[in-house]
Write a protein that holds these residues in place. Sequence first.
Motif, PDB file in Angstrom:
ATOM      1  N   GLU A 146      36.874  26.416  36.296  1.00  0.00           N
ATOM      2  CA  GLU A 146      37.023  27.619  37.109  1.00  0.00           C
ATOM      3  C   GLU A 146      38.128  28.300  35.878  1.00  0.00           C
ATOM      4  N   TYR A 147      38.435  29.431  36.033  1.00  0.00           N
ATOM      5  CA  TYR A 147      39.072  29.774  33.912  1.00  0.00           C
ATOM      6  C   TYR A 147      39.348  31.024  34.694  1.00  0.00           C
ATOM      7  N   LEU A 148      40.727  31.541  34.236  1.00  0.00           N
ATOM      8  CA  LEU A 148      41.541  32.796  34.817  1.00  0.00           C
ATOM      9  C   LEU A 148      41.718  33.673  33.369  1.00  0.00           C
ATOM     10  N   VAL A 149      40.800  34.838  33.618  1.00  0.00           N
ATOM     11  CA  VAL A 149      40.357  35.638  31.690  1.00  0.00           C
ATOM     12  C   VAL A 149      41.154  37.357  32.180  1.00  0.00           C
ATOM     13  N   ARG A 150      41.608  37.328  31.321  1.00  0.00           N
ATOM     14  CA  ARG A 150      42.400  38.465  30.578  1.00  0.00           C
ATOM     15  C   ARG A 150      41.829  39.198  29.999  1.00  0.00           C
TER      16      ARG A 150
ATOM     17  N   ALA B  39      26.541  32.279  36.704  1.00  0.00           N
ATOM     18  CA  ALA B  39      28.332  31.868  37.028  1.00  0.00           C
ATOM     19  C   ALA B  39      28.858  32.535  37.536  1.00  0.00           C
ATOM     20  N   GLN B  40      29.815  32.277  38.642  1.00  0.00           N
ATOM     21  CA  GLN B  40      30.388  32.940  39.935  1.00  0.00           C
ATOM     22  C   GLN B  40      31.661  33.795  38.771  1.00  0.00           C
ATOM     23  N   VAL B  41      31.870  34.973  39.207  1.00  0.00           N
ATOM     24  CA  VAL B  41      32.506  35.910  38.493  1.00  0.00           C
ATOM     25  C   VAL B  41      32.739  36.935  39.105  1.00  0.00           C
ATOM     26  N   ASP B  42      34.013  37.020  39.118  1.00  0.00           N
ATOM     27  CA  ASP B  42      35.110  38.018  39.999  1.00  0.00           C
ATOM     28  C   ASP B  42      36.265  38.654  40.002  1.00  0.00           C
ATOM     29  N   TRP B  43      36.621  39.778  39.470  1.00  0.00           N
ATOM     30  CA  TRP B  43      37.777  40.378  39.268  1.00  0.00           C
ATOM     31  C   TRP B  43      39.028  39.870  40.559  1.00  0.00           C
ATOM     32  N   GLN B  44      39.766  38.866  39.436  1.00  0.00           N
ATOM     33  CA  GLN B  44      41.331  38.444  40.513  1.00  0.00           C
ATOM     34  C   GLN B  44      42.189  39.240  40.585  1.00  0.00           C
ATOM     35  N   ASN B  45      41.658  40.021  40.053  1.00  0.00           N
ATOM     36  CA  ASN B  45      42.943  41.826  39.973  1.00  0.00           C
ATOM     37  C   ASN B  45      42.499  42.638  38.668  1.00  0.00           C
TER      38      ASN B  45
ATOM     39  N   THR C  71      39.991  43.683  28.221  1.00  0.00           N
ATOM     40  CA  THR C  71      40.559  44.921  28.012  1.00  0.00           C
ATOM     41  C   THR C  71      38.648  45.251  27.546  1.00  0.00           C
ATOM     42  N   TYR C  72      38.402  46.456  28.212  1.00  0.00           N
ATOM     43  CA  TYR C  72      37.553  47.013  27.737  1.00  0.00           C
ATOM     44  C   TYR C  72      37.461  47.963  27.035  1.00  0.00           C
ATOM     45  N   GLY C  73      37.055  48.045  26.286  1.00  0.00           N
ATOM     46  CA  GLY C  73      37.305  49.598  24.952  1.00  0.00           C
ATOM     47  C   GLY C  73      38.453  50.052  24.255  1.00  0.00           C
ATOM     48  N   ASP C  74      38.837  51.140  25.296  1.00  0.00           N
ATOM     49  CA  ASP C  74      40.837  51.328  25.234  1.00  0.00           C
ATOM     50  C   ASP C  74      41.289  51.383  26.271  1.00  0.00           C
ATOM     51  N   VAL C  75      40.441  50.449  27.354  1.00  0.00           N
ATOM     52  CA  VAL C  75      40.990  50.292  28.371  1.00  0.00           C
ATOM     53  C   VAL C  75      41.912  48.968  28.476  1.00  0.00           C
ATOM     54  N   ALA C  76      42.650  49.029  28.735  1.00  0.00           N
ATOM     55  CA  ALA C  76      43.968  47.811  29.084  1.00  0.00           C
ATOM     56  C   ALA C  76      44.524  47.592  30.753  1.00  0.00           C
ATOM     57  N   ALA C  77      44.271  48.671  31.338  1.00  0.00           N
ATOM     58  CA  ALA C  77      45.088  48.488  32.357  1.00  0.00           C
ATOM     59  C   ALA C  77      44.012  49.240  33.635  1.00  0.00           C
ATOM     60  N   ASP C  78      44.013  48.304  34.079  1.00  0.00           N
ATOM     61  CA  ASP C  78      42.868  48.675  35.956  1.00  0.00           C
ATOM     62  C   ASP C  78      40.897  48.695  35.012  1.00  0.00           C
ATOM     63  N   VAL C  79      41.562  47.853  33.964  1.00  0.00           N
ATOM     64  CA  VAL C  79      39.708  47.520  33.825  1.00  0.00           C
ATOM     65  C   VAL C  79      38.701  47.524  35.069  1.00  0.00           C
ATOM     66  N   GLN C  80      38.580  46.904  36.045  1.00  0.00           N
ATOM     67  CA  GLN C  80      38.338  46.848  36.657  1.00  0.00           C
ATOM     68  C   GLN C  80      37.770  48.223  37.530  1.00  0.00           C
ATOM     69  N   SER C  81      37.675  49.613  37.230  1.00  0.00           N
ATOM     70  CA  SER C  81      37.127  50.537  37.580  1.00  0.00           C
ATOM     71  C   SER C  81      36.492  51.047  36.314  1.00  0.00           C
ATOM     72  N   ALA C  82      37.163  50.497  35.380  1.00  0.00           N
ATOM     73  CA  ALA C  82      36.008  51.439  34.042  1.00  0.00           C
ATOM     74  C   ALA C  82      34.681  50.401  34.135  1.00  0.00           C
ATOM     75  N   PHE C  83      35.414  49.492  34.033  1.00  0.00           N
ATOM     76  CA  PHE C  83      33.763  48.098  33.966  1.00  0.00           C
ATOM     77  C   PHE C  83      33.246  48.807  34.562  1.00  0.00           C
ATOM     78  N   PRO C  84      31.353  48.718  34.407  1.00  0.00           N
ATOM     79  CA  PRO C  84      30.391  49.042  35.052  1.00  0.00           C
ATOM     80  C   PRO C  84      29.940  47.030  36.133  1.00  0.00           C
ATOM     81  N   ARG C  85      29.572  48.176  37.498  1.00  0.00           N
ATOM     82  CA  ARG C  85      29.358  46.484  38.786  1.00  0.00           C
ATOM     83  C   ARG C  85      27.934  46.459  37.408  1.00  0.00           C
ATOM     84  N   ALA C  86      27.329  46.710  37.136  1.00  0.00           N
ATOM     85  CA  ALA C  86      25.958  46.689  36.453  1.00  0.00           C
ATOM     86  C   ALA C  86      26.451  45.557  35.568  1.00  0.00           C
TER      87      ALA C  86
END
Length: 276
Positions: free
Chosen positions: A173-177, A213-219, A179-194
């Motif tokens: 199990e890993y915790l992985v911080r 694999a099990q992959v979910d948002w921790q924050n 970024t998505y493109g220029d997005v570094a805050a609230d990446v979860q909202s910008a990252f497509p669910r697909a």
Amino acid sequence: MKAASKKTAGTIALNDRREICNVPEPSTTRLNKRMAELGMCSRREADDWIARGWVRVDGQVAPMGLQVAADARIDVDPKARGQQQEQVTILLNKPIGYVSGQAEDGYQPAVVLVEERNHWRGDASKTRFAPQQLRGLAPAGRLDIDSIGLLVLTQDGRIARQLIGEDSGMEKEYLVRVTYGDVAADVQSAFPRAQLMRLRHGLSLDNQPLKPAQVDWQNPEQLRFVLTEGKKRQIRRMCEQVGLKVVGLKRIRIGRVLLGNLPVGQWRYLAPQERF
């Protein structure tokens, strides 16, 4: 030439009789491999025991390289068991900048941190550190140079096989911080669910499909990965394929063993009651 012809004919006749009678060919395995399969020790450890005369097969002292049947009785001298009980397994919270295995490109191996001054004061084990515990101490699995977290170093081939053997499906199990493109805050909202679904199942590495694999948002900026395989830089390469950049990676669990409160750069012994 005639003798050779007779020998060949005899071999063919014997094979024909086996096919006619449906007699299976005898199946054997090299002794050291069979002992590892039975969970008795590692192959290297088995070779050492055999060389010392500590292994008997069906009552006879086994020579090196012996092939054994699946139903062979394998007995081990108590001296070997005593030696095995003295082996240690160490849990290290590896810092960034250390490699898991052999030194490379000027970077030190993580095992250099296993010394008295880095032994965690919170370790509940009664085992005392001794220099001979470093002999044969090797990592059971890798952790990238730019990653931190739980690294297992062991003298026990049984544990190494359990964690990194060909048939191992041990969860890590890993915790992985990220970024998505220029997005570094609230990446979860910008990252497509697909794309999150692709991380869970649908990617390939080295021309081979990855296991689910099990992959979910921790924050909102951090993902939690649970893998049952360990390809080189697997999580970072998985994230690259879906447009994510890993900016921090920490392993927090292997099987049932947790990193817990172990400080970065410090280590403790695997407790006798702990099991992966």
